[in-house]
Design a protein around this motif. Structure first.
Motif, PDB file in Angstrom:
ATOM      1  N   THR A 653       0.864  -1.174   0.000  1.00  0.00           N
ATOM      2  CA  THR A 653       0.000   0.000   0.000  1.00  0.00           C
ATOM      3  C   THR A 653       0.899   1.222   0.000  1.00  0.00           C
ATOM      4  O   THR A 653       2.099   1.123   0.262  1.00  0.00           O
ATOM      5  CB  THR A 653      -0.984   0.016   1.186  1.00  0.00           C
ATOM      6  N   HIS A 654       0.311   2.359  -0.341  1.00  0.00           N
ATOM      7  CA  HIS A 654       1.104   3.576  -0.388  1.00  0.00           C
ATOM      8  C   HIS A 654       0.293   4.738   0.172  1.00  0.00           C
ATOM      9  O   HIS A 654      -0.901   4.859  -0.082  1.00  0.00           O
ATOM     10  CB  HIS A 654       1.524   3.886  -1.828  1.00  0.00           C
ATOM     11  N   MET A 655       0.966   5.576   0.934  1.00  0.00           N
ATOM     12  CA  MET A 655       0.312   6.763   1.497  1.00  0.00           C
ATOM     13  C   MET A 655       1.283   7.913   1.448  1.00  0.00           C
ATOM     14  O   MET A 655       2.457   7.731   1.746  1.00  0.00           O
ATOM     15  CB  MET A 655      -0.037   6.516   2.956  1.00  0.00           C
ATOM     16  N   CYS A 656       0.796   9.087   1.062  1.00  0.00           N
ATOM     17  CA  CYS A 656       1.722  10.213   1.086  1.00  0.00           C
ATOM     18  C   CYS A 656       1.220  11.309   2.008  1.00  0.00           C
ATOM     19  O   CYS A 656       0.504  12.188   1.592  1.00  0.00           O
ATOM     20  CB  CYS A 656       1.979  10.761  -0.311  1.00  0.00           C
ATOM     21  N   TYR A 657       1.551  11.209   3.232  1.00  0.00           N
ATOM     22  CA  TYR A 657       1.365  12.318   4.166  1.00  0.00           C
ATOM     23  C   TYR A 657       2.352  12.100   5.277  1.00  0.00           C
ATOM     24  O   TYR A 657       3.071  11.091   5.306  1.00  0.00           O
ATOM     25  CB  TYR A 657      -0.059  12.425   4.697  1.00  0.00           C
ATOM     26  N   PRO A 737      11.121   6.147  -4.026  1.00  0.00           N
ATOM     27  CA  PRO A 737      10.829   7.589  -3.894  1.00  0.00           C
ATOM     28  C   PRO A 737       9.622   7.803  -2.976  1.00  0.00           C
ATOM     29  O   PRO A 737       8.934   6.855  -2.612  1.00  0.00           O
ATOM     30  CB  PRO A 737      10.492   8.040  -5.319  1.00  0.00           C
ATOM     31  N   ASP A 738       9.357   9.067  -2.663  1.00  0.00           N
ATOM     32  CA  ASP A 738       8.235   9.433  -1.803  1.00  0.00           C
ATOM     33  C   ASP A 738       6.879   9.088  -2.385  1.00  0.00           C
ATOM     34  O   ASP A 738       5.937   8.761  -1.676  1.00  0.00           O
ATOM     35  CB  ASP A 738       8.236  10.964  -1.589  1.00  0.00           C
ATOM     36  N   CYS A 739       6.756   9.261  -3.702  1.00  0.00           N
ATOM     37  CA  CYS A 739       5.427   9.137  -4.325  1.00  0.00           C
ATOM     38  C   CYS A 739       5.622   8.851  -5.812  1.00  0.00           C
ATOM     39  O   CYS A 739       6.750   8.632  -6.265  1.00  0.00           O
ATOM     40  CB  CYS A 739       4.633  10.431  -4.088  1.00  0.00           C
ATOM     41  N   GLY A 740       4.523   8.866  -6.553  1.00  0.00           N
ATOM     42  CA  GLY A 740       4.585   8.608  -7.995  1.00  0.00           C
ATOM     43  C   GLY A 740       5.326   9.719  -8.731  1.00  0.00           C
ATOM     44  O   GLY A 740       5.487  10.826  -8.229  1.00  0.00           O
TER      45      GLY A 740
HETATM   46 ZN    ZN Z   1       1.809   9.284  -2.935  1.00  0.00          ZN
END
Ligand code: ZN
Ligand code: GLN
Length: 767
Positions: A653-657, A737-740
């Motif tokens: 899973t991926h979350m960006c905060y 990396p942090d995100c897409g």
């Molecule tokens: Zn993200």
């Protein structure tokens, strides 16, 4: 007679005129005068809409070239020193370009400087500019825009009510900056703030304004005792102002702030009667006899037509009791809904008849008022009958209720949300099968969305590119992405998401139960708008949505290819959701549709599947007491979508905060085999929460900031991962990396990923 008004109206324009004008101004395509003229034209049109609908006043003060919270910062002269606005402040007029520099770091004139922080406004998808506060802050009236707008509206002959973010909510939304920021008490600034509010109110009174609405949605949140006291102090002081005050609360019930809010010395109180209808009775019982009560009964946060007949029945006794003191309005500013349904000529007539956008919500408010006053014209009667028929049709529609979906939901058991074995056992099987090195490298899913990719998607959408040709184009993109990833030496690959316009829209378009508008734009921040899908009915998946892309991608490489899905909570959170059943039930339907997709991906030989949930956190209710209830169903929906796979299939899973501390238990409960998160800007301190919780599964802490065009150095990423390794055992760390990467270009992505892969090699040698 029942008084009708709105707390605010969308400013962006039915055709996003404001977006186009501000962006043209920033680019230098139009000058200041042209921009101001567009602003005036929009205000004029929006006030005319309110008058034509039959509201008793138009609302002034909801317009902003960027953000209404920033407007108050300008009004108060709260401009950080780095913007060099001393002269403007001394003159008492902050320049519009200074405002744009605060918002975006640069503007057609003035020196660039670091922009102010932006964050989500309460539980909405609107972002405001965080007021920057420091202990020595001085306030002074430093903008006359509000007064100019009032004069404009009056020149048009309108009855005017002014709306303004209230002093405490403005402070509440602010943040201490600089030295001692942590310990700094924002309330120490209250007196200075109130001084300027007093001046503003006095000047509005001079302009002949009778009513000023002070927006205090902070009252719908848990407030520390000092803040509650500050409300009393502030409003007792403002009471002296020569205008009448309407205290507006919304986004939820007043809860434990109810007595406080009801007793504040103001002339009218607005309640959100959509989110919390039950508070109305309690407030009415305690309301002093001179106070008016504005009830927000039309949903300002959603797009459904109101049930006016039911509202009428509910409100009739209140209207009898309160008489002239009853006001009606939408629950909150209409900023959060699209502008005008009339533009949606391509939506089918049936679906359209179920909806109301901002313009239609004005009519609903007025119509309800007339119904309560028993002064309906024949035409009004016809409109009420039409509304009732549309609602009845919606309730009975087979497009909404699919027995197969209900049956399947009813048959779900707790076991469906459980993987076959616990993480430890799964990890062993997965390690064997995937044969990944220590510190495996991967990316979050998307690769640069080049102009050619977007052009191909657009051409396909408009029927200019045949299905087969489009398919071939996307497959070529995937092949290219795979080639580059193999050359870089990444360990787990992705197909790159070239075929996706947007991570929710892509799935919504392939699921039953979703509809899409053409102009249903809602302001997200500044000139940015989003067009959320409308989730109107039971969700079902008529066919696989991503399998052929993932399968094709996997066929091109021996490395494991990660399937890529958007999670149920994020799809829910970024849509306008049906209001005829609990959100949890709708979310479970989405989860089941995704579960089928997960199963199909696994059957197609995909060994790892990522289910993105970047919006899990933003779904948190405003009140702490409601968090657990939300997290319980949100987590269960994620698990329901994922737990269908065998032990050997790895769920990511991926979350960006950047805040996990208070929800780490829920994050762990997702039981994803691997979670990738955004950490590079927090120097891995974010991982403390994972360490302290003894988070049991694998983690890929982002090692580079995808928002920056800078190429991260190998050493820098190694250092970050060393810090990660101090907190999480190395066998459970990934490098990513942090995100897409969709917003970046390949020229940045390739060297950055090459360095990232090199960093992983250094780490492997070291550990
Ligand atoms: Zn993200
Ligand atoms: N898989 C998505 C991407 O890489 C995730 C986007 C997101 O987290 N918002 O673009």
């Amino acid at each position: 007679m029942t008084f009708t008004h709105v707390l605010g109206y969308p400013r962006i324009g039915a055709d996003r005129e404001l977006k186009k004008a501000t962006e043209a101004y920033w680019k230098g395509d139009i000058d200041r005068e042209a921009l101001e003229a567009e602003g005036r034209a929009l205000r004029r049109r929006h006030w005319a809409d309110q008058r034509d609908a039959g509201l008793d006043v138009v609302t002034v003060g909801d317009f902003a070239f960027y953000d209404q919270v920033l407007n108050v910062s300008l009004l108060l002269g709260a401009v950080p020193a780095r913007f060099g606005a001393e002269d403007e402040l001394a003159r008492g007029e902050v320049d519009l370009d200074t405002a744009f520099r605060m918002a975006r770091g640069r503007a057609p004139s003035g020196e660039p400087a670091a922009a102010c922080e932006m964050t989500k406004y309460f539980d909405t998808n609107y972002h405001y500019l965080v007021p920057e506060l420091h202990p020595e802050q001085r306030f002074r009236l430093a903008s006359s825009r509000l007064f100019d707008e009032v004069a404009e509206a009056r020149a048009e002959g309108h009855a005017v009510k002014v709306a303004l973010t209230g002093p405490l909510t403005w402070l509440w939304l602010g943040k201490g900056r600089g030295e001692h920021a942590e310990a700094f008490d924002r309330l120490a600034l209250l007196d200075g703030v109130l001084e300027v509010y007093g001046q503003v109110l006095a000047r509005l009174a001079e302009q002949g304004v009778e009513w000023v609405q002070l927006d205090e949605p902070a009252l719908a949140q848990d407030l520390p005792a000092a803040w509650r006291q500050a409300y009393e102090r502030a409003y007792h002081r403002l009471q002296a102002a020569p205008v009448k005050l309407l205290l507006a609360t919304y986004f939820g019930g007043l809860g434990d702030n109810l007595s406080l809010a009801v007793d504040l010395p103001v002339d009218a109180l607005h309640l959100d009667a959509v989110r919390d209808p039950d508070q109305v009775e309690r407030v009415v019982d305690r309301l002093l006899p001179h106070k008016a009560l504005s009830l927000g009964v039309i949903d300002g946060r959603n797009v459904w037509r109101a049930d006016l007949a039911a509202l009428h029945d509910r409100l009739a006794p209140l209207a009898a009791r309160l008489g002239e003191r009853l006001w009606l309005a939408p629950s909150c500013s209409l900023l959060h809904v699209p502008v005008d349904l009339a533009a949606e000529t391509e939506l089918d007539a049936e679906l359209r008849s179920w909806l109301a956008f901002a313009r239609q919500k004005l009519d609903e408010t007025v119509l309800l008022g007339r119904a309560l006053d028993a002064r309906l014209s024949a035409e009004d009667e016809a409109r009420l009958a039409e509304a009732a028929a549309a609602l009845a049709a919606r309730r009975a529609s087979p497009r909404i209720h699919r027995p197969a979906v209900a049956e399947r939901l009813a048959a779900v058991t707790a076991a469906d949300s459980e993987r076959a074995s616990p993480y430890g056992e799964r990890a062993r099987v997965q390690r064997c099968r995937l044969a990944l090195p220590l510190f495996p490298t991967t990316t979050i899913g998307s690769f640069p969305q080049t102009a050619e990719i977007r052009a191909a998607r657009r051409a396909h959408r408009h029927g200019e590119l045949a299905d087969a040709d489009y398919q071939a184009r996307m497959e070529a993109e995937i092949a290219e992405a795979v080639r580059r990833q193999e050359a870089l030496g990444l360990d787990m690959l992705v197909h790159g998401e070239a075929e996706r316009n947007d991570m929710v829209e892509y799935f919504g378009e392939r699921l039953d139960g979703f509809a899409f508008t053409r102009f249903g734009w809602v302001q997200s921040y500044g000139s940015r708008c989003v067009k959320p899908p409308i989730l109107f009915g039971d969700v079902a998946r008529p066919a696989a949505m991503t399998v052929r892309w993932s399968e094709h991608a996997q066929s091109l490489t021996d490395k494991p290819m990660k399937g890529m899905l958007t999670g149920p909570v994020t799809i829910l959170q970024w849509s306008f959701v049906r209001d005829d059943q609990p959100r949890a039930a709708t979310c479970r339907q989405i989860a089941l549709a995704l579960r089928d997709e997960v199963a199909d991906l696994e059957a197609a030989g995909i060994q790892a599947i990522q289910i993105d949930e970047p919006a899990l956190r933003e779904g948190l209710p405003l009140r702490r007491a409601e968090w657990q209830g939300y997290l319980d169903w949100a987590v269960d929906c994620f698990r329901l979508s994922a737990a269908v796979v065998d032990d050997a299939t790895q769920i990511h899973t991926h979350m960006c905060y950047s805040e996990f501390n208070d929800i780490i238990g829920a994050i762990a409960a997702l039981d994803a085999d691997v979670i990738t998160i955004e950490t590079s800007r927090s120097d891995m301190e974010l991982l403390d929460a994972f360490r302290d919780f003894a988070y049991p599964n694998e983690i890929g802490p982002g090692v580079y900031d995808i928002h920056s065009p800078n190429i991260p150095a190998v050493d820098w990423m190694v250092t970050l991962m060393d810090k990660a390794a101090e907190r999480i055992p190395v066998e459970r760390l990934w490098v990513n990396p942090d995100c897409g990467l969709k917003t970046r270009g390949w020229a940045e992505v390739e060297p950055a990923l090459a360095n990232m892969v090199e960093a992983a090699r250094v780490l492997r040698r070291r550990h």
